[in-house]
Design an enzyme around this catalytic site. Sequence first.
Site, PDB file in Angstrom:
ATOM      1  N   HIS A   1      -7.342  -8.552  -2.287  1.00  0.00           N
ATOM      2  CA  HIS A   1      -8.780  -7.945  -2.022  1.00  0.00           C
ATOM      3  C   HIS A   1      -8.798  -6.478  -2.320  1.00  0.00           C
ATOM      4  O   HIS A   1      -7.745  -5.914  -2.389  1.00  0.00           O
ATOM      5  CB  HIS A   1      -9.338  -7.986  -0.498  1.00  0.00           C
TER       6      HIS A   1
ATOM      7  N   TYR B   1      -0.715 -10.046   0.708  1.00  0.00           N
ATOM      8  CA  TYR B   1       0.338  -9.525   1.577  1.00  0.00           C
ATOM      9  C   TYR B   1       0.364 -10.239   2.956  1.00  0.00           C
ATOM     10  O   TYR B   1      -0.637 -10.332   3.286  1.00  0.00           O
ATOM     11  CB  TYR B   1       0.466  -8.074   1.426  1.00  0.00           C
TER      12      TYR B   1
ATOM     13  N   ARG C   1      -3.204 -11.757   3.683  1.00  0.00           N
ATOM     14  CA  ARG C   1      -4.491 -11.459   3.413  1.00  0.00           C
ATOM     15  C   ARG C   1      -4.420 -11.817   1.953  1.00  0.00           C
ATOM     16  O   ARG C   1      -3.606 -11.987   1.028  1.00  0.00           O
ATOM     17  CB  ARG C   1      -4.584  -9.797   3.092  1.00  0.00           C
TER      18      ARG C   1
ATOM     19  N   TYR D   1       0.813  -1.314  -0.067  1.00  0.00           N
ATOM     20  CA  TYR D   1       0.045  -0.075  -0.274  1.00  0.00           C
ATOM     21  C   TYR D   1       0.893   1.256   0.091  1.00  0.00           C
ATOM     22  O   TYR D   1       1.941   1.310   0.507  1.00  0.00           O
ATOM     23  CB  TYR D   1      -0.959   0.014   1.291  1.00  0.00           C
TER      24      TYR D   1
HETATM   25 FE   FE2 Z   1      -5.972  -4.258   2.612  1.00  0.00          FE
END
Ligand code: FE2
Lengths: 199, 242
Positions: free
Chosen positions: B160, B147, B157, B108
């Site tokens: 998504h 990630y 995760r 991110y």
């Molecule tokens: Fe996320």
Amino acid sequence: MVQKLDTLEETPSQTAGPYVHIGCIPTFAGVEGVYPEDLGKRAIEDGAKGEVITITGSVFDGTGWALRDAMMESWQPDAAGKFPGQKGADPKVNGFCRFAADGETGEFTLKTVKPGKVPYREGGHQAPHIALWITARGINTGLQTRIYFEDEDNEGDPLLSRIEQQHRRDTLIAKKTGEGQYRFDIRLQGEGETVFLDL
Amino acid sequence: MTDLGTLIPRNREIHPPAYDVGYKTSVVRSPTQPLLSMESTLTEETGPMFGHSLLGPLDNNLILNYTQGRAPAVGERILVHGRVLDENNRPQKGVLVEAWQANAGGRYRHKKDGYLAPLDPNFGGCGRALTDENGYYEFLTIRPGAYPWPNRGNDWRPMHIHFSIFGTGFGQRLISQMYFEGDPLIRNCPIAATIKNRSHLDRLVAPLDMSKSRPLDHLAYKFDIVLRGRRQTMFENKMEGM
Ligand SMILES: [Fe+2]
């Protein structure tokens, strides 16, 4: 088999996660240049009628730590109790605001006008209040609550009067700390836990 | 805002409980007292509405919006599209849908994300769209990477995309996540597992949709979203019309 309903079920919630800022307030998160400015940057514009107030607070977890990553949204009517979009509403009141806990201190600030009381069914009214919605990592479904004011007449408010314990009712009431200044802390869990809403 | 009416109470059974020991951060961030339930009021039945003047032409194009069209993001090109409906199966017109996600490597663009996968200089990771007359929205983006995240010893995760959706009332406000059909990490994910019933979780899993895929350009995934509806009875409708 019985007949089938043609209604749908709401999409299940998932946590907003630690990076909610990228999606909701990207400029605040340092993702600059995608939008001219973040949505809901100001609850009011210059010239909004009524008393301009500042509400400061923190969101505390069950250990007493102020969350650094919470993202909140507020929604309220103007000083006369009219919501944006309603006939006669103050065009300088956006009503909606997004704000985040400070990454260093965990404090948030909401600058707005003191909302007016809002009509309720059968000629009653709701005491002045601001709806608040809290998201953060570890919050699986956004938490709804309300900010009322200690210097307003809260008697007979239909929501507050449903809360039996006075000390729990007090968790929804902002404390006046100065002229136009209020303090509203949110406690997610444990002693002094804020009343969260389902309405 | 014109669409007033009492909101149908939330069916809390389909939403994840606040406290889930498998998702460690929820342990100290979950209220222990019951929610105060009450019929919605004007405060929840009204909400902010956003006009088309808000949107720039690239807002729903995450491949290009960070560079304002100068250079495309790295990754597998996908179209994510669907409809926003309410519980009465009515399309939600002109409502705002926001999306955010990691880049193709699972990173991110956020100062708190220290994952070793590199940032993509051409990818910001956010987008937004207003639904059309039929409640339809679409985003052009890249498939986000899976990630790792600090929770249990080795939690990852699944791929998504985060979604934030407005209805016409503040009480309809919803944030959720979209997963991708066939991703094996879904079944190991403690955040996905906060939803206790697999059939409810499946509502968040977008199927591959070849009908919207564009040859030599992008694949497509379909993700429909349902917001709380408003209670309408024949009796109340007649009263309003009088
Ligand atoms: Fe996320």
